[in-house]
Design a protein around this motif. Structure first.
Motif, PDB file in Angstrom:
ATOM      1  N   GLY A 251      12.480  23.775 -94.110  1.00  0.00           N
ATOM      2  CA  GLY A 251      11.498  23.509 -95.157  1.00  0.00           C
ATOM      3  C   GLY A 251      10.570  22.348 -94.858  1.00  0.00           C
ATOM      4  N   ARG A 252      10.669  21.775 -93.647  1.00  0.00           N
ATOM      5  CA  ARG A 252       9.788  20.655 -93.298  1.00  0.00           C
ATOM      6  C   ARG A 252       8.448  21.176 -92.778  1.00  0.00           C
ATOM      7  N   GLU A 253       7.466  20.262 -92.729  1.00  0.00           N
ATOM      8  CA  GLU A 253       6.130  20.627 -92.249  1.00  0.00           C
ATOM      9  C   GLU A 253       5.673  19.641 -91.174  1.00  0.00           C
ATOM     10  N   LYS A 281       3.251   1.908 -94.700  1.00  0.00           N
ATOM     11  CA  LYS A 281       2.040   1.971 -95.525  1.00  0.00           C
ATOM     12  C   LYS A 281       1.890   3.356 -96.124  1.00  0.00           C
ATOM     13  N   VAL A 282       2.515   4.348 -95.492  1.00  0.00           N
ATOM     14  CA  VAL A 282       2.492   5.717 -96.005  1.00  0.00           C
ATOM     15  C   VAL A 282       3.911   6.262 -95.903  1.00  0.00           C
ATOM     16  N   ASP A 283       4.338   6.955 -96.937  1.00  0.00           N
ATOM     17  CA  ASP A 283       5.704   7.472 -96.969  1.00  0.00           C
ATOM     18  C   ASP A 283       5.696   8.956 -96.648  1.00  0.00           C
ATOM     19  N   GLY A 284       6.615   9.386 -95.814  1.00  0.00           N
ATOM     20  CA  GLY A 284       6.763  10.817 -95.550  1.00  0.00           C
ATOM     21  C   GLY A 284       6.606  11.217 -94.103  1.00  0.00           C
ATOM     22  N   ILE A 285       6.198  10.286 -93.217  1.00  0.00           N
ATOM     23  CA  ILE A 285       6.026  10.607 -91.800  1.00  0.00           C
ATOM     24  C   ILE A 285       7.282  10.210 -91.036  1.00  0.00           C
ATOM     25  N   ASN A 295      -3.782  22.600 -71.856  1.00  0.00           N
ATOM     26  CA  ASN A 295      -4.234  23.663 -72.766  1.00  0.00           C
ATOM     27  C   ASN A 295      -5.087  23.135 -73.909  1.00  0.00           C
ATOM     28  N   GLY A 296      -5.174  21.813 -74.064  1.00  0.00           N
ATOM     29  CA  GLY A 296      -6.029  21.261 -75.103  1.00  0.00           C
ATOM     30  C   GLY A 296      -5.390  20.114 -75.847  1.00  0.00           C
ATOM     31  N   LEU A 297      -6.189  19.506 -76.713  1.00  0.00           N
ATOM     32  CA  LEU A 297      -5.744  18.358 -77.493  1.00  0.00           C
ATOM     33  C   LEU A 297      -4.781  18.803 -78.590  1.00  0.00           C
ATOM     34  N   ARG A 298      -3.721  18.018 -78.798  1.00  0.00           N
ATOM     35  CA  ARG A 298      -2.747  18.327 -79.835  1.00  0.00           C
ATOM     36  C   ARG A 298      -1.984  17.056 -80.207  1.00  0.00           C
ATOM     37  N   ILE A 299      -2.129  16.650 -81.469  1.00  0.00           N
ATOM     38  CA  ILE A 299      -1.360  15.522 -82.009  1.00  0.00           C
ATOM     39  C   ILE A 299      -0.467  16.084 -83.106  1.00  0.00           C
ATOM     40  N   ALA A 300       0.841  15.864 -82.974  1.00  0.00           N
ATOM     41  CA  ALA A 300       1.801  16.380 -83.958  1.00  0.00           C
ATOM     42  C   ALA A 300       2.312  15.240 -84.826  1.00  0.00           C
ATOM     43  N   ILE A 301       2.182  15.413 -86.150  1.00  0.00           N
ATOM     44  CA  ILE A 301       2.673  14.426 -87.115  1.00  0.00           C
ATOM     45  C   ILE A 301       3.776  15.099 -87.924  1.00  0.00           C
ATOM     46  N   GLU A 302       5.018  14.771 -87.592  1.00  0.00           N
ATOM     47  CA  GLU A 302       6.167  15.428 -88.226  1.00  0.00           C
ATOM     48  C   GLU A 302       6.482  14.745 -89.558  1.00  0.00           C
ATOM     49  N   LEU A 303       6.675  15.552 -90.603  1.00  0.00           N
ATOM     50  CA  LEU A 303       6.859  15.023 -91.951  1.00  0.00           C
ATOM     51  C   LEU A 303       8.296  15.197 -92.437  1.00  0.00           C
ATOM     52  N   LYS A 304       8.656  14.381 -93.411  1.00  0.00           N
ATOM     53  CA  LYS A 304       9.962  14.508 -94.051  1.00  0.00           C
ATOM     54  C   LYS A 304       9.994  15.760 -94.914  1.00  0.00           C
ATOM     55  N   LYS A 305      11.183  16.187 -95.242  1.00  0.00           N
ATOM     56  CA  LYS A 305      11.331  17.341 -96.125  1.00  0.00           C
ATOM     57  C   LYS A 305      10.754  17.010 -97.500  1.00  0.00           C
ATOM     58  N   ASP A 306      10.032  17.960 -98.055  1.00  0.00           N
ATOM     59  CA  ASP A 306       9.409  17.846 -99.382  1.00  0.00           C
ATOM     60  C   ASP A 306       8.284  16.816 -99.416  1.00  0.00           C
ATOM     61  N   ALA A 307       7.818  16.343 -98.247  1.00  0.00           N
ATOM     62  CA  ALA A 307       6.688  15.407 -98.230  1.00  0.00           C
ATOM     63  C   ALA A 307       5.413  16.148 -98.608  1.00  0.00           C
ATOM     64  N   ASN A 308       4.501  15.455 -99.246  1.00  0.00           N
ATOM     65  CA  ASN A 308       3.219  16.022 -99.664  1.00  0.00           C
ATOM     66  C   ASN A 308       2.255  15.985 -98.483  1.00  0.00           C
ATOM     67  N   SER A 309       2.171  17.090 -97.742  1.00  0.00           N
ATOM     68  CA  SER A 309       1.360  17.104 -96.521  1.00  0.00           C
ATOM     69  C   SER A 309      -0.119  16.888 -96.807  1.00  0.00           C
ATOM     70  N   GLU A 310      -0.628  17.487 -97.887  1.00  0.00           N
ATOM     71  CA  GLU A 310      -2.045  17.328 -98.225  1.00  0.00           C
ATOM     72  C   GLU A 310      -2.342  15.874 -98.591  1.00  0.00           C
ATOM     73  N   LYS A 494      -0.260   8.075-105.512  1.00  0.00           N
ATOM     74  CA  LYS A 494       0.633   6.949-105.287  1.00  0.00           C
ATOM     75  C   LYS A 494       1.895   7.373-104.540  1.00  0.00           C
ATOM     76  N   GLU A 495       2.315   8.638-104.738  1.00  0.00           N
ATOM     77  CA  GLU A 495       3.547   9.111-104.113  1.00  0.00           C
ATOM     78  C   GLU A 495       3.466   9.067-102.590  1.00  0.00           C
ATOM     79  N   ILE A 496       2.236   9.144-102.056  1.00  0.00           N
ATOM     80  CA  ILE A 496       2.072   9.136-100.602  1.00  0.00           C
ATOM     81  C   ILE A 496       2.252   7.730-100.055  1.00  0.00           C
ATOM     82  N   LEU A 497       1.772   6.755-100.803  1.00  0.00           N
ATOM     83  CA  LEU A 497       1.774   5.386-100.305  1.00  0.00           C
ATOM     84  C   LEU A 497       3.121   4.700-100.486  1.00  0.00           C
ATOM     85  N   VAL A 498       3.849   5.113-101.508  1.00  0.00           N
ATOM     86  CA  VAL A 498       5.074   4.396-101.878  1.00  0.00           C
ATOM     87  C   VAL A 498       6.232   5.387-101.986  1.00  0.00           C
TER      88      VAL A 498
END
Length: 802
Positions: A251-253, A281-285, A295-310, A494-498
């Motif tokens: 269920g992670r993103e 400074k940001v919660d969820g990463i 094959n090209g540029l690719r940066i992967a930012i792995e998130l916690k479960k139930d993190a608000n990706s948007e 606020k949920e993203i920052l804290v």
């Protein structure tokens, strides 16, 4: 040499010298020419490679050889500046179409330096040849180089609008330029449109040239900014990296960045995102990885479960170079002076340049064809009287004599006679006569074509269009950057920052505040709070890091503190004084604290003062975005102070108790809601020198507890107080005594058994409210202490029983 010394003011000398220097770096260093889109160093590099045959259809050549050739013949500057310019023209993340092809390490999008020029090899790209095409046909003016040993072009023929295609950036004295790259196919379409309709509007141009096309792709936001730049030369857009959200197991993103904004350093971007994660400074990463490969540029930012990706993505857009502002400043050299140009002016300048180039090329080719026609006519005439020509030549003494005899006898010109005497014997065959006649016909057609170009403006335009379309067919590519009409608004919750973590927030009467983890609170126990000996706990709340703490002072001001910004301190340790977070005035004291999860509710603040004023204000009025200093929640008159603050709905009933033993019961519905800076209305009509001790919310079956300065305490049922009206005097709760009367020093409304503490200057005594006997309103209660022994009581404190 005679010595000549001039006495001149320093400012005149410096002004003159700097003026010359400025003119040089503006015209001949940092700003590109509007016609070919090149700075002098770039033009010299390309011309030097072309002149040496280092072209796309040949083998690669050592870069150091080219650099040496450039600084030796055309550009008298350091080799590093020339090599850097050469490398930049080979970097496909800087230029939309590279002008130099390079073998070896030519740097990276991470801003890694290129290999030294002795290790790399280079040659002109195929498109660079288009810039230099026909340069040897008198299409452009040449000037002498720095030491007058060679000639170099002032501008290249440039058969496509390179300034818009590859853009430019540069800084000189008083001028800077920032021209973004564009799609070659679209730029040529816009050029063709202007050729057909010189007065075309910017709106029409934007139908075929909608905006920049960066080599690194990305999303361009703000068509209004593009239009403004195309009209005036200045404008602003936002450039955002291209991302997608990938699902992972459990269920992670994962946020995947595949394109980044133009001229953003990828490694710095990855580092910045990881710093935000590490600094919380940001919660969820969980992790940031650079997965770029061939094959090209690719940066992967792995998130916690139930993190608000948007939400996290919006935070990264706002706080990193995943989204940047790009400011158009389209300055170019036009007519040997810097000008701020719109896209129509740029393309018109290019078209005028092309008209001149094609006209000069056609004139050159016409002159060459005319000379050749003259020779061919002479050869055909000679072959028609071949025997006589041979006879004259054989009878001549030498070549010069033969030429002279041919001129005199057959009326040939000098050039024709030269061609005849140099004619090889095999050319006298019948085949050659036919070839000459065929060449004559071709030359006639060529001369007619060139004459039409030189004399017909419309036909000249058709030729330019035809050549532009040929370049378009050969080099067109799909657009890389997407364009969005409007700049997207970035909303960060606020949920993203804290992080969403529970905490305990506490504050003492002396103003020491802290947040404590529930684990530390549970391990220490309520009574083991860390504070000074003469201090006591004012209040504490079970809260969350995403909430806001509001601390109220007696001066009618409040302090707004996001809970996550409070110091995280163990329950048994002393907190941080509130004045270290926000400065307070002298004699300003903390009187209450609340924590708020959501300001958008119907809760109101009831605020009551020492001199009988009361007001109601909406909770939502407390919310602010800037909170570096105390904010006003009530305007106070004279030396009045705030005593009581309660959270209410506005329908409650209150009881106001004064020092002289007066008590007034009325409904809060009589108090209208007002703004934060209002002074409020009169709560109770006070006698002279009287003052309010407390203003309490009353409940069914509750009791009133009061204490006097003489050590007496009494408890009364709330039912004894009949409801009155606001601003009345109220009812007596103490028996009047002429000698040594009782004065109320503390009053509380009780709903259950609670613990009380009474204080004098040096001592305190505690007990339980259940041990206080209930009485009517007309007694002075029971003496808890002997005031002659214990001393005068100055405070009563009531706490719930833990």
């Amino acid at each position: 040499m005679n010595e000549h010394i001039q006495s001149l003011p320093l400012e005149d000398v410096i002004g003159d010298r700097f003026g010359r220097y400025s003119k040089y770096i503006i015209q001949d260093r940092a700003i590109p020419d509007v016609r070919d889109g090149l700075k002098p160093v770039q033009r010299r590099i390309l011309y030097a490679m072309f002149a040496e045959g280092n072209t796309f259809d040949k083998n690669f050549r050592k870069s150091a050889k080219t650099v040496g050739n450039v600084i030796g013949n055309y550009h008298p500057h350091g080799d590093s500046s020339v090599y850097d310019a050469m490398v930049r023209m080979s970097q496909d993340w800087k230029l939309r179409h590279v002008l130099v092809e390079m073998h070896g390490n030519n740097g990276s999008i991470d801003n890694d330096p290129p290999a030294a020029m002795r290790y790399t090899e280079a040659k002109l790209s195929k498109l660079a040849n288009i810039l230099l095409q026909n340069i040897n046909k008198d299409t452009v003016d040449f000037v002498q180089n720095f030491d007058d040993t060679a000639m170099e072009p002032m501008v290249l023929p440039a058969n496509y609008p390179n300034l818009l295609v590859n853009g430019s950036t540069g800084i000189s004295a008083g001028y800077a330029t920032d021209i973004p790259p564009h799609n070659l196919d679209e730029v040529i379409n816009a050029t063709l449109k202007i050729i057909d309709k010189p007065d075309v509007s910017v709106d029409e141009i934007m139908k075929v040239l909608p905006g920049p096309d960066f080599p690194t792709g990305g999303i361009i936001m703000g068509k209004a900014g593009i239009k403004q730049a195309y009209e005036t030369g200045k404008g602003k857009i936002q450039v955002r990296g291209k991302v997608e959200i990938e699902k992972l197991r459990g269920g992670r993103e994962e946020i995947i960045v595949t394109e980044i904004p133009f001229e953003v350093n990828k490694s710095n971007l990855v580092k910045r995102i990881d710093e935000l994660r590490a600094d919380k400074k940001v919660d969820g990463i969980i992790e940031v990885r650079d997965e770029t490969d061939r094959n090209g540029l690719r940066i992967a930012i792995e998130l916690k479960k139930d993190a608000n990706s948007e939400g996290i993505l919006n935070f990264l857009y706002k706080n990193t170079d995943l989204q940047v502002a790009y400011n158009f400043n389209m300055v170019a050299i036009s007519d040997r002076r810097p000008k701020l140009l719109g896209v129509t002016q740029m393309l018109n300048s290019f078209i005028m340049h092309q008209k001149e180039v094609v006209t000069r090329r056609s004139q050159f080719e016409y002159d060459q064809a005319e000379k050749r026609m003259h020779i061919v006519e002479g050869l055909i005439k000679a072959l028609s009287i071949l025997d006589e020509v041979i006879e004259v030549i054989r009878a001549s003494k030498n070549k010069a004599d033969a030429k002279q005899n041919l001129i005199l006898k057959f009326d040939f010109t000098e050039a024709q006679a030269e061609a005849i005497v140099m004619l090889q014997l095999y050319r006298l065959t019948n085949t050659d006569i036919i070839a000459l006649e065929s060449e004559q016909e071709e030359l006639k057609a060529t001369l007619n074509e060139l004459s039409r170009i030189l004399n017909d403006e419309n036909y000249l335009k058709q030729v330019i269009k035809k050549e532009l379309k040929a370049v378009q067919r050969a080099f067109k590519e799909e657009r890389r950057s997407e364009i969005e009409a409007k700049i997207a608004e970035i909303k960060i919750s606020k949920e993203i920052l804290v992080p969403n973590e529970d905490t305990i927030v506490s504050i003492t009467q002396e103003g020491y505040i802290k947040r404590t983890s529930p684990r530390s609170f549970g391990a220490s126990g309520f009574n083991e709070i860390g504070m000074k000996d003469d201090d006591m706990l004012l209040t504490y709340h079970e809260s969350n890091l995403q909430h806001v703490a509001i601390v109220f002072t007696n001066k009618g001001r409040y302090i707004y503190i996001p809970v996550h910004q409070l110091p995280d301190i163990r329950w048994k340790d002393l907190g941080t004084h509130i004045s270290q977070i926000v400065p307070l005035d002298a004699q300003e004291q903390v009187i209450s604290m609340i924590t708020v999860a959501d300001f958008n509710n119907d809760t109101k603040l009831m605020i009551a003062t020492k001199y009988g004023m009361i007001k109601l204000s909406a909770m939502k009025d407390l919310e602010v975005t800037r909170y570096s200093k105390p904010l006003v929640y009530m305007k106070l008159k004279n030396d009045d102070i705030v005593q009581t603050i309660h959270l209410v709905t506005g329908d409650e009933h209150i009881l106001v108790i004064t020092k002289f033993g007066m008590a007034l019961h009325y409904s809060l519905s009589e108090v209208s809601e007002t703004g934060l800076k209002a002074a409020g209305v009169k709560s109770i009509n006070l006698k002279e020198n009287d003052e309010v001790i407390n203003t309490e919310i009353i409940y069914p079956d509750s009791t009133l507890l009061i204490a006097t300065q003489r050590g007496a305490m009494k408890k009364m049922d709330i039912d004894l107080f009949e409801e009155g009206k606001r601003a009345q005097r109220g009812l007596m709760v103490l028996k009047e005594l002429k000698l040594n009367p009782h004065f109320v020093i503390g009053a509380y409304v009780l709903t259950a058994d609670m613990q009380y503490v009474i204080y004098n200057e040096n001592n305190k005594k505690d007990g339980f409210t259940k041990d206080i006997r209930k009485t009517d309103r007309y007694t002075n209660g029971s003496f808890i202490v002997d005031d002659k022994v214990f001393g005068t009581i100055h405070a009563l404190r009531v706490n719930s029983i833990e």
